[in-house]
Design a protein around this motif. Structure first.
Motif, PDB file in Angstrom:
ATOM      1  N   THR A  18       1.057  -1.150   0.102  1.00  0.00           N
ATOM      2  CA  THR A  18      -0.375   0.178   0.107  1.00  0.00           C
ATOM      3  C   THR A  18       1.259   1.487   0.367  1.00  0.00           C
ATOM      4  O   THR A  18       1.456   1.426   0.936  1.00  0.00           O
ATOM      5  CB  THR A  18      -0.963  -0.039   1.388  1.00  0.00           C
ATOM      6  N   GLY A  19       0.789   2.201  -0.795  1.00  0.00           N
ATOM      7  CA  GLY A  19       0.940   4.050  -0.955  1.00  0.00           C
ATOM      8  C   GLY A  19       2.511   3.826  -2.200  1.00  0.00           C
ATOM      9  O   GLY A  19       3.485   4.308  -1.808  1.00  0.00           O
ATOM     10  N   SER A  20       2.573   2.773  -3.082  1.00  0.00           N
ATOM     11  CA  SER A  20       3.608   2.540  -3.430  1.00  0.00           C
ATOM     12  C   SER A  20       3.610   3.596  -4.665  1.00  0.00           C
ATOM     13  O   SER A  20       1.631   3.177  -5.254  1.00  0.00           O
ATOM     14  CB  SER A  20       3.396   1.101  -4.461  1.00  0.00           C
ATOM     15  N   ASP A  21       4.271   3.980  -5.881  1.00  0.00           N
ATOM     16  CA  ASP A  21       3.461   4.637  -6.474  1.00  0.00           C
ATOM     17  C   ASP A  21       4.553   3.664  -7.366  1.00  0.00           C
ATOM     18  O   ASP A  21       3.920   2.841  -8.154  1.00  0.00           O
ATOM     19  CB  ASP A  21       4.699   5.851  -6.676  1.00  0.00           C
ATOM     20  N   PHE A  22       5.073   4.867  -8.901  1.00  0.00           N
ATOM     21  CA  PHE A  22       5.462   3.838 -10.124  1.00  0.00           C
ATOM     22  C   PHE A  22       6.554   2.969 -10.119  1.00  0.00           C
ATOM     23  O   PHE A  22       7.227   2.709  -9.030  1.00  0.00           O
ATOM     24  CB  PHE A  22       6.591   4.747 -11.022  1.00  0.00           C
ATOM     25  N   LEU A  23       6.343   1.826 -10.953  1.00  0.00           N
ATOM     26  CA  LEU A  23       7.162   0.322 -10.429  1.00  0.00           C
ATOM     27  C   LEU A  23       7.369  -0.066 -11.639  1.00  0.00           C
ATOM     28  O   LEU A  23       6.476   0.117 -12.936  1.00  0.00           O
ATOM     29  CB  LEU A  23       5.608  -0.480  -9.890  1.00  0.00           C
ATOM     30  N   LEU A  43       0.538   0.317 -10.018  1.00  0.00           N
ATOM     31  CA  LEU A  43      -0.472  -1.126  -9.629  1.00  0.00           C
ATOM     32  C   LEU A  43      -0.756  -0.985  -8.987  1.00  0.00           C
ATOM     33  O   LEU A  43      -0.355  -0.218  -7.448  1.00  0.00           O
ATOM     34  CB  LEU A  43      -0.039  -2.311  -9.934  1.00  0.00           C
ATOM     35  N   PRO A  44      -1.787  -0.682  -8.024  1.00  0.00           N
ATOM     36  CA  PRO A  44      -2.369  -0.867  -6.865  1.00  0.00           C
ATOM     37  C   PRO A  44      -2.059  -2.116  -6.287  1.00  0.00           C
ATOM     38  O   PRO A  44      -1.752  -2.557  -6.536  1.00  0.00           O
ATOM     39  CB  PRO A  44      -3.752  -0.935  -7.420  1.00  0.00           C
ATOM     40  N   LYS A  72      11.632  -2.348  -9.633  1.00  0.00           N
ATOM     41  CA  LYS A  72      12.072  -1.254  -9.324  1.00  0.00           C
ATOM     42  C   LYS A  72      10.719  -0.392  -8.935  1.00  0.00           C
ATOM     43  O   LYS A  72      10.203  -0.093  -9.362  1.00  0.00           O
ATOM     44  CB  LYS A  72      12.838  -0.385 -10.181  1.00  0.00           C
ATOM     45  N   SER A  73      10.922   0.041  -7.360  1.00  0.00           N
ATOM     46  CA  SER A  73      10.086   1.873  -7.522  1.00  0.00           C
ATOM     47  C   SER A  73      11.062   2.476  -7.068  1.00  0.00           C
ATOM     48  O   SER A  73      11.990   2.157  -7.341  1.00  0.00           O
ATOM     49  CB  SER A  73       8.770   1.164  -6.671  1.00  0.00           C
ATOM     50  N   GLU A  74       9.955   3.204  -6.421  1.00  0.00           N
ATOM     51  CA  GLU A  74      11.002   5.036  -6.295  1.00  0.00           C
ATOM     52  C   GLU A  74      11.481   4.466  -5.078  1.00  0.00           C
ATOM     53  O   GLU A  74      13.126   4.883  -4.672  1.00  0.00           O
ATOM     54  CB  GLU A  74      10.325   6.067  -5.490  1.00  0.00           C
ATOM     55  N   THR A  75      11.845   3.673  -4.295  1.00  0.00           N
ATOM     56  CA  THR A  75      12.501   3.449  -2.519  1.00  0.00           C
ATOM     57  C   THR A  75      12.304   2.003  -2.540  1.00  0.00           C
ATOM     58  O   THR A  75      13.550   1.659  -1.338  1.00  0.00           O
ATOM     59  CB  THR A  75      11.222   3.498  -1.830  1.00  0.00           C
ATOM     60  N   PHE A  76      12.940   0.927  -3.837  1.00  0.00           N
ATOM     61  CA  PHE A  76      13.089  -0.060  -3.414  1.00  0.00           C
ATOM     62  C   PHE A  76      13.847  -0.824  -5.242  1.00  0.00           C
ATOM     63  O   PHE A  76      13.198  -0.666  -6.054  1.00  0.00           O
ATOM     64  CB  PHE A  76      11.677  -1.479  -3.252  1.00  0.00           C
ATOM     65  N   ILE A  77      14.947  -1.284  -5.003  1.00  0.00           N
ATOM     66  CA  ILE A  77      15.221  -2.334  -6.179  1.00  0.00           C
ATOM     67  C   ILE A  77      15.592  -3.581  -5.799  1.00  0.00           C
ATOM     68  O   ILE A  77      16.475  -3.931  -4.579  1.00  0.00           O
ATOM     69  CB  ILE A  77      16.315  -1.723  -7.071  1.00  0.00           C
ATOM     70  N   SER A  78      15.371  -4.763  -6.480  1.00  0.00           N
ATOM     71  CA  SER A  78      15.979  -5.899  -5.994  1.00  0.00           C
ATOM     72  C   SER A  78      15.573  -6.601  -8.024  1.00  0.00           C
ATOM     73  O   SER A  78      15.052  -6.366  -8.832  1.00  0.00           O
ATOM     74  CB  SER A  78      14.370  -6.389  -5.630  1.00  0.00           C
TER      75      SER A  78
END
Length: 86
Positions: A18-23, A43-44, A72-78
């Protein structure tokens, strides 16, 4: 991803909190070249599974070998490794 090694396709599962933005979810070869983009949007929240059919952006089959997928998101990369065996 499952299965790994794979042929002819593999599924990549991930959770969006919840609260994630662009992916974005991209496939890269060993040279670091972007082979295919599977997701490039907001994505929701929820669980998702994307399938990669071992084809590039032009819908051409790629060769056997090692590939990487990057979530990858604004705060996470795997980044994870996967093996295509033809």
């Amino acid at each position: 991803n499952y299965p790994n090694p794979f042929n002819p396709s593999t599924q990549i599962s991930f959770d969006v909190p919840t609260g994630s933005d662009f992916l974005s979810l991209n496939i890269y070869n060993l040279l670091g070249q972007n082979i295919k983009t599977l997701v490039n949007e907001s994505l929701p929240a929820g669980r998702y599974t994307m399938e990669w059919d071992a084809k590039d952006m032009l819908d051409n089959p790629v060769s056997s070998g090692i590939y990487f997928y990057e979530l990858k998101s604004e705060t996470f990369i795997s980044r994870k490794k996967m093996l295509l065996i033809r």
